[in-house]
Design a protein around this motif. Sequence first.
Motif, PDB file in Angstrom:
ATOM      1  N   THR A  55      20.754  93.327  30.526  1.00 23.77           N
ATOM      2  CA  THR A  55      19.674  93.577  31.483  1.00 23.77           C
ATOM      3  C   THR A  55      18.579  92.539  31.348  1.00 23.77           C
ATOM      4  OG1 THR A  55      18.829  95.100  29.858  1.00 23.77           O
ATOM      5  CG2 THR A  55      20.053  96.033  31.692  1.00 23.77           C
ATOM      6  N   CYS A  56      18.221  92.199  30.111  1.00 24.20           N
ATOM      7  CA  CYS A  56      17.176  91.201  29.928  1.00 24.20           C
ATOM      8  C   CYS A  56      17.470  90.497  28.616  1.00 24.20           C
ATOM      9  CB  CYS A  56      15.815  91.904  29.875  1.00 24.20           C
ATOM     10  SG  CYS A  56      14.467  90.752  29.687  1.00 24.20           S
ATOM     11  N   GLY A  57      17.695  89.179  28.687  1.00 24.95           N
ATOM     12  CA  GLY A  57      18.122  88.439  27.498  1.00 24.95           C
ATOM     13  C   GLY A  57      17.099  88.506  26.378  1.00 24.95           C
ATOM     14  N   ILE A  58      17.590  88.545  25.161  1.00 28.61           N
ATOM     15  CA  ILE A  58      16.699  88.665  23.999  1.00 28.61           C
ATOM     16  C   ILE A  58      16.338  87.267  23.523  1.00 28.61           C
ATOM     17  CG2 ILE A  58      16.716  89.303  21.575  1.00 28.61           C
ATOM     18  CD1 ILE A  58      18.125  91.806  22.412  1.00 28.61           C
ATOM     19  N   SER A  59      15.051  86.954  23.482  1.00 26.92           N
ATOM     20  CA  SER A  59      14.691  85.576  23.142  1.00 26.92           C
ATOM     21  C   SER A  59      14.746  85.407  21.624  1.00 26.92           C
ATOM     22  CB  SER A  59      13.318  85.221  23.686  1.00 26.92           C
ATOM     23  OG  SER A  59      12.409  86.216  23.339  1.00 26.92           O
ATOM     24  N   SER A  60      14.641  84.150  21.210  1.00 26.27           N
ATOM     25  CA  SER A  60      14.873  83.888  19.792  1.00 26.27           C
ATOM     26  C   SER A  60      13.618  84.144  18.965  1.00 26.27           C
ATOM     27  CB  SER A  60      15.324  82.449  19.613  1.00 26.27           C
ATOM     28  OG  SER A  60      14.414  81.605  20.278  1.00 26.27           O
ATOM     29  N   SER A  61      12.464  84.177  19.617  1.00 28.48           N
ATOM     30  CA  SER A  61      11.273  84.521  18.834  1.00 28.48           C
ATOM     31  C   SER A  61      10.335  85.344  19.718  1.00 28.48           C
ATOM     32  CB  SER A  61      10.574  83.250  18.351  1.00 28.48           C
ATOM     33  OG  SER A  61      10.054  82.578  19.474  1.00 28.48           O
ATOM     34  N   TYR A  62       9.434  86.071  19.064  1.00 25.70           N
ATOM     35  CA  TYR A  62       8.609  87.033  19.782  1.00 25.70           C
ATOM     36  C   TYR A  62       7.186  86.492  19.878  1.00 25.70           C
ATOM     37  CZ  TYR A  62       6.186  91.391  20.808  1.00 25.70           C
ATOM     38  OH  TYR A  62       5.417  92.361  21.386  1.00 25.70           O
ATOM     39  N   SER A  63       6.670  86.358  21.096  1.00 26.22           N
ATOM     40  CA  SER A  63       5.249  86.034  21.176  1.00 26.22           C
ATOM     41  C   SER A  63       4.665  86.738  22.393  1.00 26.22           C
ATOM     42  CB  SER A  63       5.034  84.521  21.236  1.00 26.22           C
ATOM     43  OG  SER A  63       5.472  84.038  22.474  1.00 26.22           O
ATOM     44  N   VAL A  64       3.358  87.028  22.322  1.00 27.34           N
ATOM     45  CA  VAL A  64       2.747  87.858  23.369  1.00 27.34           C
ATOM     46  C   VAL A  64       1.983  87.013  24.376  1.00 27.34           C
ATOM     47  CG1 VAL A  64       2.591  89.967  22.050  1.00 27.34           C
ATOM     48  CG2 VAL A  64       0.833  88.229  21.761  1.00 27.34           C
ATOM     49  N   HIS A  65       1.956  85.696  24.190  1.00 28.03           N
ATOM     50  CA  HIS A  65       1.244  84.860  25.159  1.00 28.03           C
ATOM     51  C   HIS A  65       1.911  83.507  25.166  1.00 28.03           C
ATOM     52  CE1 HIS A  65      -0.650  82.405  21.998  1.00 28.03           C
ATOM     53  NE2 HIS A  65      -0.487  83.500  21.287  1.00 28.03           N
ATOM     54  N   GLY A  66       1.512  82.644  26.059  1.00 26.92           N
ATOM     55  CA  GLY A  66       2.060  81.280  26.069  1.00 26.92           C
ATOM     56  C   GLY A  66       3.348  81.213  26.874  1.00 26.92           C
ATOM     57  N   TYR A  67       3.999  80.065  26.705  1.00 31.21           N
ATOM     58  CA  TYR A  67       5.165  79.826  27.551  1.00 31.21           C
ATOM     59  C   TYR A  67       6.354  80.682  27.144  1.00 31.21           C
ATOM     60  CZ  TYR A  67       7.211  77.188  23.686  1.00 31.21           C
ATOM     61  OH  TYR A  67       7.754  76.820  22.486  1.00 31.21           O
ATOM     62  N   ALA A 125       6.877  99.538  33.661  1.00 30.33           N
ATOM     63  CA  ALA A 125       7.123  98.375  34.529  1.00 30.33           C
ATOM     64  C   ALA A 125       7.039  97.090  33.713  1.00 30.33           C
ATOM     65  CB  ALA A 125       6.079  98.350  35.633  1.00 30.33           C
ATOM     66  N   PRO A 126       7.854  96.125  34.036  1.00 29.65           N
ATOM     67  CA  PRO A 126       7.792  94.848  33.312  1.00 29.65           C
ATOM     68  C   PRO A 126       6.567  94.049  33.740  1.00 29.65           C
ATOM     69  CG  PRO A 126       9.336  94.697  35.122  1.00 29.65           C
ATOM     70  CD  PRO A 126       8.845  96.118  35.108  1.00 29.65           C
ATOM     71  N   GLY A 127       6.253  93.019  32.983  1.00 27.59           N
ATOM     72  CA  GLY A 127       5.118  92.169  33.341  1.00 27.59           C
ATOM     73  C   GLY A 127       5.468  91.308  34.541  1.00 27.59           C
ATOM     74  N   PRO A 128       4.537  90.431  34.917  1.00 26.79           N
ATOM     75  CA  PRO A 128       4.841  89.544  36.043  1.00 26.79           C
ATOM     76  C   PRO A 128       5.962  88.573  35.656  1.00 26.79           C
ATOM     77  CG  PRO A 128       2.797  88.912  34.958  1.00 26.79           C
ATOM     78  CD  PRO A 128       3.204  90.217  34.356  1.00 26.79           C
ATOM     79  N   ALA A 129       6.638  88.055  36.672  1.00 26.24           N
ATOM     80  CA  ALA A 129       7.744  87.126  36.408  1.00 26.24           C
ATOM     81  C   ALA A 129       7.202  85.862  35.754  1.00 26.24           C
ATOM     82  CB  ALA A 129       8.439  86.778  37.720  1.00 26.24           C
ATOM     83  N   ILE A 130       8.031  85.234  34.929  1.00 28.90           N
ATOM     84  CA  ILE A 130       7.608  83.970  34.316  1.00 28.90           C
ATOM     85  C   ILE A 130       7.518  82.926  35.416  1.00 28.90           C
ATOM     86  CG2 ILE A 130       8.122  82.318  32.498  1.00 28.90           C
ATOM     87  CD1 ILE A 130      10.173  84.051  31.470  1.00 28.90           C
ATOM     88  N   ASP A 131       6.608  82.003  35.224  1.00 31.91           N
ATOM     89  CA  ASP A 131       6.471  80.948  36.226  1.00 31.91           C
ATOM     90  C   ASP A 131       7.439  79.827  35.868  1.00 31.91           C
ATOM     91  OD1 ASP A 131       5.685  79.217  38.127  1.00 31.91           O
ATOM     92  OD2 ASP A 131       3.938  78.476  37.007  1.00 31.91           O
ATOM     93  N   ILE A 132       8.458  79.650  36.720  1.00 32.27           N
ATOM     94  CA  ILE A 132       9.360  78.530  36.441  1.00 32.27           C
ATOM     95  C   ILE A 132       9.305  77.532  37.595  1.00 32.27           C
ATOM     96  CG2 ILE A 132      10.958  79.903  35.032  1.00 32.27           C
ATOM     97  CD1 ILE A 132      12.885  79.796  37.453  1.00 32.27           C
ATOM     98  N   SER A 133       8.168  77.554  38.335  1.00 29.00           N
ATOM     99  CA  SER A 133       8.123  76.655  39.498  1.00 29.00           C
ATOM    100  C   SER A 133       8.203  75.213  39.000  1.00 29.00           C
ATOM    101  CB  SER A 133       6.841  76.878  40.278  1.00 29.00           C
ATOM    102  OG  SER A 133       5.761  76.810  39.396  1.00 29.00           O
ATOM    103  N   PRO A 134       8.807  74.343  39.806  1.00 28.87           N
ATOM    104  CA  PRO A 134       9.062  72.975  39.344  1.00 28.87           C
ATOM    105  C   PRO A 134       7.760  72.309  38.942  1.00 28.87           C
ATOM    106  CG  PRO A 134      10.045  73.340  41.516  1.00 28.87           C
ATOM    107  CD  PRO A 134       9.261  74.564  41.187  1.00 28.87           C
ATOM    108  N   ARG A 135       7.846  71.472  37.944  1.00 33.46           N
ATOM    109  CA  ARG A 135       6.644  70.774  37.514  1.00 33.46           C
ATOM    110  C   ARG A 135       6.156  69.881  38.628  1.00 33.46           C
ATOM    111  NH1 ARG A 135       9.126  68.995  31.779  1.00 33.46           N
ATOM    112  NH2 ARG A 135       8.181  70.629  30.526  1.00 33.46           N
ATOM    113  N   LYS A 136       4.861  69.885  38.802  1.00 35.01           N
ATOM    114  CA  LYS A 136       4.296  68.991  39.808  1.00 35.01           C
ATOM    115  C   LYS A 136       4.140  67.625  39.156  1.00 35.01           C
ATOM    116  CE  LYS A 136       3.527  71.973  43.120  1.00 35.01           C
ATOM    117  NZ  LYS A 136       4.697  72.773  42.726  1.00 35.01           N
TER     118      LYS A 136
END
Length: 2039
Positions: free
Chosen positions: A1633-1645, A1759-1770
Amino acid sequence: MMSLMVHLKSVANLRGKGDRIAKVTFRGLSFYSHVAANCEEVAHFNETFRWPIASSLDGGEMLEVQVYNYSKVFTNRLVGTFCMVLQKVAEEGQLELTDTLLDDNNTSINTSVTIEIRYQSMDGTVGMWRNGELLDVPDDRDGVFSFETESLLSGQSHGSGASAGRSLQGSIATFRKAARGVSSVMKLGKIKSSKDDPRKGDEPAVLDMVDLDRRAMRLAGMLEPDAISLASVTAVTTNISNKRSKPDIKMEPSSGRPVDYQINVTIVEARQLIGLNMDPVVCVEIGEEKKYTSMKESTNCPYYNEYFVFDFHVPPDVMFDKIIKLSVIHSKNLLRSGTLVGTFKMDVGTVYSQPEHQFYHKWAILSDPDDITAGCKGYLKCDIAVVGKGDNIKTPHKANETDEDDIEGNLLLPEGFPAERQWARFYVKIHRAEGLPKMNTNIMANVKKALIGENRDLVDPYVQVHFSGQRGKTSVQKSSYEPIWNEQVIFTELFPPLCKRMKVQIRDSDKVNDVAIGTHFIDLRKISNDGDKGFLPTLGPAWVNMYGSTRQYTLMDEHQDLNDGLGEGVSFRARLLLSIAVEILDTTSPEIISSTDVQVESVSNISESATGKMEEFFLFGAFLEATMIDRKIGDKSTTFEITIGNYGNQIDGTSKPSLSKKKKKDGESEEEENELIQNSSDEEAEEEGDLVSVSSTPLMRPVITDRNYFHLPYFEKKPCVYIRSWWQDQRRRFYNSNIMDKIADKLEEGLNDVQEIIKTEKAFPERRLRGVLEELSIGCSRFVNLANKDINQAGRTKLDRERLKSCMREMDNMGQQAKQMRTQVKKNIVKEKLKLVQNFLQRLRFLADEPQHSIPDVFVWMMSNNKRIAYARIPSKDILYSVMDEETGKDCGKVKAVFLKLPGKKGFGQAGWTVQAKLELYLWLGLNKHKKEFLSGLPNGFEEVKVAKAGPSLHSTPPVSLVYDMKQVFQLRAHMYQARSLFAADNSGLSDPFARVFFSTHSQVTEILSETLCPTWDQLLVFDNVELFGEASELRDDPPIIVVEIYDQDTVGKAEFIGRTFAKPTIKMCDEHYGPPRFPPQLEYYQIYRGNCTAGELLAAFELLQIPFDGEEIRRALIAVHNFAVPQIKIGQGGTADLPPLEGPTDSERGPIVPVPLGIRPVLSRYRIEVLFWGLRDLKRINLAQVDRPRVDIECAGRGVQSALIQNYKKNPNFSTLVKWFEVDLPENELLHPPLNIRVVDCRAFGRNTLVGSHAVTCLRRFIYCAPDKSSNNWGSAAKLMNGYMVLTNGGTQPRFSPSVSSRTFSHSTGDIIVNLEPEPAVRKMDTFVKLDAIEEESDKEKKKKKKKKKGVEEEEEPDESLLDWWSKYFASIETLKETLRAQEEAQAEAEEREDLEIAIEAADIKSDDLVRKGSRTKDKFKKSSKDKRKGHALDGAEIRTTKAKVDELLVYNKELETEYGNFEDWLHTFNLYRGKAGDDDEHAQDDDRIVGRFKGSLCMYKLPLSEEITRDAGFDPNMGMFQSIPHNDPINVLVRVYVVRATDLHPADINGKADPYIVIKLGKTEVKDKENYISKQLNPVFGKSFDIEATFPMKSMLTVSVYDWDLVGTDDLIGETKIDLENRFYSKYRATCGISSSYSVHGYNVWRDPLKPSQILAKLCKEGKIDPPQYGPGGKVKVAKRIFIGPTVMEDENGLKKQTEEHLALTVLNHWEEVPRVGCRLVPEHVETRPLLNPDKPGIEQGRIEMWVDMFPMDMPAPGPAIDISPRKPKSFELRVIIWNTDDVILEDDAFLTGEKMSDIYVRGWLKGQQEDRQDTDVHYHSLTGEGNFNWRFVFPFDYLMAEEKIVISKKESMFSWDETEYKIPPRLTLQVWDADHFSADDFLGAIELDLNRFPRGAKTSKQCSIDMIRNEQALPAISIFKQKRVKGWWPFVARDENDEMELTGKVEAELHLVTAEEAEKSPVGLGRNEPDPLEKPNRPDTTFLWFLSPLKAIRYLVCNRYKWLIIKIVSALLLLVMLGLFLYSMPGYLVKKLLGA
């Protein structure tokens, strides 16, 4: 049963001491004794040999005994020979004697031999030996397998008695059967006569090892009696004995049918193009199609990155011969075609044979075809991929290409090609042709004859040769069937060429259009060898035969394609004498012609004998049976014709005279020639007795067999044909091929056996493989011995000699490797070794294919009404006779079942599968002098009938027919049990199958079972009174084959063909006992073929029982055949009582149908099958009505269960009752399990049920449940299904195929885990903390931003947290992926190296210390590579730390996620429901169109009763059976979040070769179109978007992500789409359902995406798995299910404050969840998956790929948080300011106007790549006479730049018509050029430099230090990046290429580069040139630069001062001197006078 036995006792009076071996030969059949080791005087052999013989012993026959000194290494040396005539033995039946041996010179020697001989005749009167008296037979009826070589038992007495038939004659490979004694003959009679025994005296006869093996096997107790023998077709058709050969299974010609191909070419860039200031365009040409890139202005290294796609629909042969031509053209535009810079050519086949069918990022070397002396013209970087149907191209991952391009190391050439290819000349000499067909109608000829009065040949031939995209042709020879050209066509091409085949075609010249007469392809790989001892391509002079359509000339030839070389030729067309030679050119020599145009020259004639001595060949054929004649032609009289070349061709074989010339002696006159045509010259009459060829059988009306087929009533009278023909004697070529073919056949048979053993899970596959390898090595050494003969035969060409050498080397080498491999075969690596041996097989087949033909193939035609109907083509080498057995063709002198097929295109598809006729055909081809052998292979018991012509030498003429006076009568019983996986022939997706069994002239049919693909007929078909002709004993070993055809019954019209298979019956003669081990026979699986495709399997058994006669019948028989000899009919004991009884029909309802008897049908057990009914999905409409109330019916073996009815499919497609079960009796043997059928029916009003679709589960084994092993602690032992699918006892388990761990790379910040079991002492845990410090630091590393500076090492600083975004993570991950792939490749190479080393070691017995050294070296290497592999683990973190910025990573899968996790079918399976007819070969992918929906559920089957333990578990729900604790299937609301990253390699959708892609997402009825955000003109768009959709499972569960192409007008086109089943992911145990990331952080990328924290997820998993909740302990430990995991416990929040947390610990457990016992499995990590995009219009061909991932969140959770921003780099805006200060040493181009001196008017031009239109120039520095120029001029280049990808982004309109701007990404390169300004003509280009702004050499401090080396050795010098340095100043060289293509220095420039961001540029603006703001001062230039006519005085001053300064000074000083002298002379006299006079 007659037999001769020889007991070899001993050999005495031997000399010396040594090993001895004896060979005993009788009737050409030899046996070897064992090796008597180390005997001195006497060798005791004590061995018995037995020859079963078919005809009684003749008094004149000989027995030969030879004694050898045996040697392991060298060939055995003959001691002596003993021969005796067996007259006495024939009379007395027994004889014992001792006699001396004779040596080579036939003189008697001392050595003597003692033997005893017994002969047992038919009546058994002579020499009674009780069976087994001398034969040491162990009494083992339980069956001993001879697993090792098939050559073992030959000569060993391991067989008993007469029942063995021929068992001793060959070796017995009985491993296929369990429970069969050695003494029995195999059902498939796998008995080889020892003629096939390749051991002839260079191997000991006994291998001790084997006996041990055999004993071990006996101890192993064999397999259970019900063991199935899976007689795959290979086995059915294995070569049974010496009278019959193997029939061919696959009917349809595979080549010639058009297929879809797509060729993708990406032109990336070009480098080092030769020429000055060019505007290059690249042209890609494939076949006739051309496509061009855009033009790049004034650059020698253009960057294109343009993608082209070519689509083709042609046959494979045509496709692979097409040439891909890449050419670079300079300044092409609409008006002019431009000038060619260079080209590169390669054929499509070369690309297709590459790994993955592609070249990726390789550099093509360009060469100029018009000037071969020139060398390389530049390099072109491109990707080329050839995609056929079903190929998926794995594109290496496209990420930023940072690695510096190593051109030399990445050339566009296949492995092993030299980088520097040389030019070579290919000479194709065309000498002459013969046997051409008529190519004009007779009418024209008659008109001509009437007018001109001459009879002319009706063909005007010429030869055309195609090679590497060029063609050359000879002159036309008018009106000649035997044209003589003697011309050579010369091609000039690089060598080795990248074009594999040369096409030689004879064409007929015609006023209207020329047509091909015949085509021959020459494969260059077969006529050359690239090894160290290889040879250049060479061929001939040799004849090549051409085949094509039939020879009758028609205006519209329907088989014209065949003449063009497409498909298998159906008739001989002509033969052509040609030769090929290659000469490598020395391009430096002056007299060479530099163009590559094709030339044609004439050559001298070659002698007649050059191609070999003419010999007379004799071809004999006997038609023993003609059955299965198609009913369309069954009512007309039929005849069969055999032709070889034009001989025997009565209808359309023209050009008879030619063939007779070959026999003509010099003295013979023309008249004799005519006599010869009638075959009646005197000389022959004496020899041959008027032998006229008879090439066709008499006409005969077919008789009806059944409603489909007819047969010809040959019965005891078999017609024969024979043909005399004359050919060059090149048998040696065929012989060598035959030896290799036989080795290959044997190898293939052995490999099939091994695969069979593996497939049926029998014991000891490794032994069989060892045996196979043993045979292979013996075969190879035998080849080397045999092939070395008659080297100096006439007509041997250079190719013959070279090929022989290379074949012998290759075979020798293969034999050695096989020997070594034999010792390495172990149980666990059988499969790997099997792959290697498969390579041997391919190599053998390749070697065996002889490129130089001699005798043409034999064609058998069925003629009806004087029309050719159907044919079979038989290669002449297969029926060629040789005195040596190994060299004989595999079908020579054997009866072969030949199936005739329709010619050409008629034979495709349906028509090609039906048999036109089946012949039992006996063929023999050999030299006339060997003719006496031609009947030797026929089944015995015939008399010859000759042509009634008076003639003394009648005995030598061949018979016209054979009459068999021996007839045996049999009863055939066909036990037709069941078939499975049949082809769907009806629209319902099922078939109504029945089987038709053919045997000889009889046929019978099973009953029709309706609507099933897995019919269980369970029916016995009895054929009574089957008459077979020939001797009983031979028939027993060699029964004819049975053909079984399966049809689908249709209510209207003819039954439709489904498929066909062949079988051999087991035979019982009347004197044999019907009982074990051979009877009753076992059921076997036979593969059913339809054309070339498999169409199911048939489970059946066949037995043929001889019927004894009673007296009355004998009397009748005598009356019937009174006209010739009384038949020897064997009288049985009492009437038919001897046949085993037939059980009466037991089923009353089935009427007269007899079921398969009990001994044959399988043993049954009771099973319970539980079915999990989950739901139905995506059901399509049936008959236009929607499915509303579906139900699922499950059926297996007549029992079944129905699901609950779904009341409203639209509202909820899930079932209300989840689990149901039924009990059924199934065979104990799992391989015999019948399929389980799943059917979906729609229940409509009024009780109507409509079938929606069905699915057959053919293999139930994967659903068999095995009870868990309680004692084991390991998760792997939990309850599981056979193939690893899990059943959920206590919450699920782990699949056995745990997805490959190598694909999982942990990020560097993962905590390393220590898993300890509790009882161990704590100290161990303590050591581990050492590691953990590093880890903790590491996980905090981004936050702390430590900078460690090591001495001397410049370390890249760690990235700033604020700069990092999701893309940093993505690109870092891609780098890791690439590294992993690289490491894997390295490791693989490493492993191969190690294996090679081992092999080398074994071969050479290297001394041990040597070995240790080598070994350790390899180990080190291996260590290194394994380290690379483990990159990403924290331990190696330290190594990587210095180089790689630390970024958290995710996993990039380069495939779909589900392939990594077994389709997420861990407990919920998806079964596709099919309906409608199945497609055939060409539309293979249609199975997808037949899918009408999907059934979701699962199965679990187990034997009853089940142990109680399972049901006693806590919380066991009896309603759920084995499916405990699965979630409920009520509807559930889910938020689906789809992230689309980017797409790559999209298929172009617009004319301009681009596309404007945008994303469309569909889920159920919801559709999200992202049309307004389309990306203009991109094939690799970066989308970077996320979409949220709310869905309700199960109604909406199939997610479709499509990429569409935006069009301004008209509808948008679909490029491709991919479908994802979300439901299986949602419910999967892998937690997708939602991939488990390799490390846990509450802010940042790297923020945590899941609404549940790791600790909550862990707690939930523990609860579901019924294990204790996790216990968090002090010191960063957590305990889960008795495992301890360790990890960091501190984290930072946004404000940088530290706080304690358990989340890291929980996450560590989740990342290693697979290590938790019993419930663990690998959880899906944070990832990006790459999915192929497919388009339904182009099935099977990938249209691009899309990278994406999906998150799902249940709505009842937080409810989950907002979606991660993966918009292309400007891209970031920068401004590059370049100041050109000065130039120096610029070359001087012009001559001054007045003075003629050298000077230049210099200016500098600059631009950023991709922005040529924004180029900027400095002002002109006029009249620089030294090459110095002063400018102080500023260029300003604004640009947008993507830091991460290191590319400049440019948006511009492609043309004035473009609708919108297109975005390009281009590497940042600055070009500076220096020019010479001219007023009236174009400016002259002097030199240039291109700087890659990311890495360019640092400028020199002074002009002197600046040299051309800065460019030549760019890689070696330290590089700098303007993006890091921001400001750089220095001197750089300008270079250009001179005439010889060498780089030369043309000037130097002092420049300053300054990079500022857009914001900084706004703050401190600067002006262009020397303008405000921040102006530069004016340069201080010498005044001459001003034009002389503006300031003449200045110019004159300059001229005077500068140019003539010294001259003027010299002149002035000289004048002064002169004046002084003058004055002196003038004043001297006066002065002197004065002085003298003293005045």
